[in-house]
Design a protein around this motif. Sequence first.
Motif, PDB file in Angstrom:
ATOM      1  N   ASP A   1     -20.853  10.978 -24.968  1.00  0.00           N
ATOM      2  CA  ASP A   1     -20.082  10.131 -24.065  1.00  0.00           C
ATOM      3  C   ASP A   1     -18.843   9.578 -24.766  1.00  0.00           C
ATOM      4  OD1 ASP A   1     -19.373   8.890 -21.720  1.00  0.00           O
ATOM      5  OD2 ASP A   1     -20.745   7.187 -21.953  1.00  0.00           O
ATOM      6  N   LEU A   2     -18.038  10.493 -25.301  1.00  0.00           N
ATOM      7  CA  LEU A   2     -16.820  10.122 -26.006  1.00  0.00           C
ATOM      8  C   LEU A   2     -15.596  10.419 -25.146  1.00  0.00           C
ATOM      9  CD1 LEU A   2     -17.601  11.722 -29.500  1.00  0.00           C
ATOM     10  CD2 LEU A   2     -18.014   9.349 -28.795  1.00  0.00           C
ATOM     11  N   GLU A   3     -14.504   9.781 -25.489  1.00  0.00           N
ATOM     12  CA  GLU A   3     -13.208  10.074 -24.884  1.00  0.00           C
ATOM     13  C   GLU A   3     -12.195  10.218 -26.005  1.00  0.00           C
ATOM     14  OE1 GLU A   3      -9.894   8.185 -21.778  1.00  0.00           O
ATOM     15  OE2 GLU A   3     -11.409   6.886 -22.699  1.00  0.00           O
ATOM     16  N   ILE A   4     -11.587  11.391 -26.113  1.00  0.00           N
ATOM     17  CA  ILE A   4     -10.566  11.615 -27.135  1.00  0.00           C
ATOM     18  C   ILE A   4      -9.210  11.268 -26.531  1.00  0.00           C
ATOM     19  CG2 ILE A   4      -9.450  13.315 -28.617  1.00  0.00           C
ATOM     20  CD1 ILE A   4     -12.094  14.822 -28.730  1.00  0.00           C
ATOM     21  N   VAL A   5      -8.511  10.333 -27.154  1.00  0.00           N
ATOM     22  CA  VAL A   5      -7.207   9.882 -26.656  1.00  0.00           C
ATOM     23  C   VAL A   5      -6.165  10.080 -27.747  1.00  0.00           C
ATOM     24  CG1 VAL A   5      -8.253   8.207 -25.090  1.00  0.00           C
ATOM     25  CG2 VAL A   5      -7.596   7.493 -27.400  1.00  0.00           C
ATOM     26  N   SER A   6      -4.906  10.103 -27.358  1.00  0.00           N
ATOM     27  CA  SER A   6      -3.833  10.280 -28.331  1.00  0.00           C
ATOM     28  C   SER A   6      -3.408   8.941 -28.911  1.00  0.00           C
ATOM     29  CB  SER A   6      -2.626  10.961 -27.680  1.00  0.00           C
ATOM     30  OG  SER A   6      -1.888  10.032 -26.911  1.00  0.00           O
ATOM     31  N   ALA A   7      -2.663   9.006 -29.998  1.00  0.00           N
ATOM     32  CA  ALA A   7      -2.145   7.791 -30.632  1.00  0.00           C
ATOM     33  C   ALA A   7      -1.175   7.058 -29.719  1.00  0.00           C
ATOM     34  CB  ALA A   7      -1.460   8.152 -31.944  1.00  0.00           C
ATOM     35  N   ALA A   8      -0.667   7.753 -28.699  1.00  0.00           N
ATOM     36  CA  ALA A   8       0.252   7.112 -27.752  1.00  0.00           C
ATOM     37  C   ALA A   8      -0.418   5.966 -26.994  1.00  0.00           C
ATOM     38  CB  ALA A   8       0.791   8.147 -26.773  1.00  0.00           C
ATOM     39  N   ALA A   9      -1.745   5.966 -26.947  1.00  0.00           N
ATOM     40  CA  ALA A   9      -2.469   4.898 -26.257  1.00  0.00           C
ATOM     41  C   ALA A   9      -2.449   3.588 -27.044  1.00  0.00           C
ATOM     42  CB  ALA A   9      -3.913   5.329 -26.006  1.00  0.00           C
ATOM     43  N   PHE A  10      -1.920   3.623 -28.265  1.00  0.00           N
ATOM     44  CA  PHE A  10      -1.912   2.443 -29.138  1.00  0.00           C
ATOM     45  C   PHE A  10      -0.502   2.201 -29.680  1.00  0.00           C
ATOM     46  CE2 PHE A  10      -6.032   4.453 -29.183  1.00  0.00           C
ATOM     47  CZ  PHE A  10      -6.897   3.394 -28.937  1.00  0.00           C
ATOM     48  N   PRO A  11       0.355   1.557 -28.868  1.00  0.00           N
ATOM     49  CA  PRO A  11       1.730   1.298 -29.309  1.00  0.00           C
ATOM     50  C   PRO A  11       1.748   0.513 -30.623  1.00  0.00           C
ATOM     51  CG  PRO A  11       1.470   0.797 -26.978  1.00  0.00           C
ATOM     52  CD  PRO A  11       0.088   1.036 -27.519  1.00  0.00           C
TER      53      PRO A  11
ATOM     54  N   VAL B   1       1.215   1.832 -33.663  1.00  0.00           N
ATOM     55  CA  VAL B   1       0.507   2.453 -34.793  1.00  0.00           C
ATOM     56  C   VAL B   1       1.538   3.121 -35.698  1.00  0.00           C
ATOM     57  CG1 VAL B   1      -1.629   2.823 -33.505  1.00  0.00           C
ATOM     58  CG2 VAL B   1       0.121   4.612 -33.543  1.00  0.00           C
ATOM     59  N   PRO B   2       1.276   3.184 -36.996  1.00  0.00           N
ATOM     60  CA  PRO B   2       2.285   3.716 -37.926  1.00  0.00           C
ATOM     61  C   PRO B   2       2.555   5.198 -37.730  1.00  0.00           C
ATOM     62  CG  PRO B   2       0.180   3.385 -39.035  1.00  0.00           C
ATOM     63  CD  PRO B   2       0.046   2.751 -37.679  1.00  0.00           C
ATOM     64  N   ASP B   3       3.807   5.575 -37.966  1.00  0.00           N
ATOM     65  CA  ASP B   3       4.202   6.981 -37.979  1.00  0.00           C
ATOM     66  C   ASP B   3       4.059   7.456 -39.420  1.00  0.00           C
ATOM     67  OD1 ASP B   3       5.199   9.469 -37.457  1.00  0.00           O
ATOM     68  OD2 ASP B   3       7.302   8.831 -37.347  1.00  0.00           O
ATOM     69  N   VAL B   4       3.023   8.208 -39.696  1.00  0.00           N
ATOM     70  CA  VAL B   4       2.674   8.561 -41.069  1.00  0.00           C
ATOM     71  C   VAL B   4       3.473   9.776 -41.536  1.00  0.00           C
ATOM     72  CG1 VAL B   4       0.800   9.213 -42.623  1.00  0.00           C
ATOM     73  CG2 VAL B   4       0.366   7.645 -40.714  1.00  0.00           C
ATOM     74  N   ARG B   5       4.136   9.648 -42.665  1.00  0.00           N
ATOM     75  CA  ARG B   5       4.856  10.772 -43.265  1.00  0.00           C
ATOM     76  C   ARG B   5       3.876  11.690 -43.975  1.00  0.00           C
ATOM     77  NH1 ARG B   5       8.857   9.226 -47.397  1.00  0.00           N
ATOM     78  NH2 ARG B   5       9.480  11.407 -47.194  1.00  0.00           N
ATOM     79  N   GLU B   6       4.037  12.986 -43.786  1.00  0.00           N
ATOM     80  CA  GLU B   6       3.156  13.972 -44.410  1.00  0.00           C
ATOM     81  C   GLU B   6       3.707  14.301 -45.794  1.00  0.00           C
ATOM     82  OE1 GLU B   6       2.821  17.213 -41.688  1.00  0.00           O
ATOM     83  OE2 GLU B   6       1.812  16.005 -40.167  1.00  0.00           O
ATOM     84  N   THR B   7       3.271  13.536 -46.785  1.00  0.00           N
ATOM     85  CA  THR B   7       3.820  13.656 -48.136  1.00  0.00           C
ATOM     86  C   THR B   7       2.920  14.411 -49.106  1.00  0.00           C
ATOM     87  OG1 THR B   7       2.869  11.485 -48.672  1.00  0.00           O
ATOM     88  CG2 THR B   7       5.153  11.520 -47.894  1.00  0.00           C
ATOM     89  N   GLU B   8       1.742  14.821 -48.643  1.00  0.00           N
ATOM     90  CA  GLU B   8       0.825  15.553 -49.518  1.00  0.00           C
ATOM     91  C   GLU B   8       1.213  17.035 -49.572  1.00  0.00           C
ATOM     92  OE1 GLU B   8      -1.615  14.413 -51.395  1.00  0.00           O
ATOM     93  OE2 GLU B   8      -1.370  12.325 -50.774  1.00  0.00           O
ATOM     94  N   VAL B   9       0.640  17.755 -50.525  1.00  0.00           N
ATOM     95  CA  VAL B   9       0.990  19.170 -50.703  1.00  0.00           C
ATOM     96  C   VAL B   9      -0.131  20.092 -50.230  1.00  0.00           C
ATOM     97  CG1 VAL B   9       2.600  18.734 -52.583  1.00  0.00           C
ATOM     98  CG2 VAL B   9       0.187  19.143 -53.103  1.00  0.00           C
TER      99      VAL B   9
END
Length: 213
Positions: free
Chosen positions: A30-40, A42-50
């Motif tokens: 009984d889960l609901e998968i939602v996008s990060a857009a539902a949470f104004p 939230v941080p925009d994470v930079r993809e800095t790993e290799v």
Amino acid sequence: MTRQVVLATLNEHKVYELNQILAKVVADLDLEIVSAAAFPGVPDVRETEVTFAGNARLKAEALAAATGLPALADDSGLAVGVLGGCPGVFSARWSGTRAGLAAPRTAKDRANVTLLLEQLADVPAEHRGAAFVCAAVLAIPGEEIATCEGRVEGRLAYEPRGSNGFGYDPIFVPDADPTRTLAEFTDAEKNAISHRGNAFRSMESIMRERLAN
């Protein structure tokens, strides 16, 4: 009561795709998968790993911390054998700014594909092996993260074919069906063999264990 799991993306198509891939566990728990857009906010994470796993972890941990909810994230790309595994984590920006800094994704996809085909123009078929790779991460506040990887092996075509999919799909011919590129598959056919589908299907048992209560 339905519980939310937030996916580290603003792309609702990716949310729809993941709900299809994880349909059984979503229904059972009984889960609901939602996008990060539902949470104004939230941080925009930079993809800095290799590594794919490193970038997915950055996104999942940041989202779980910001929302207090279980968070899923993935990072994926194309690894070409003759290029030593590149484009790899740089797959989405392989062509740099050739398409323009503000170009839509379709224009960037075309620029990436065009550049890669130019780089491999003289490479014979037997050396055009490649794989799509995806790392999926589940982060739950206060718990150890879980990581799964999925791959699909194949070869690169000499020119794009098909209109479905995105990114490098039009030039990737999976070993599972060497007559078509992934862009010639239906959504259901692609999900059944894709690197992303394989990674998140591997995550199902972990989700059942971690999110059962």
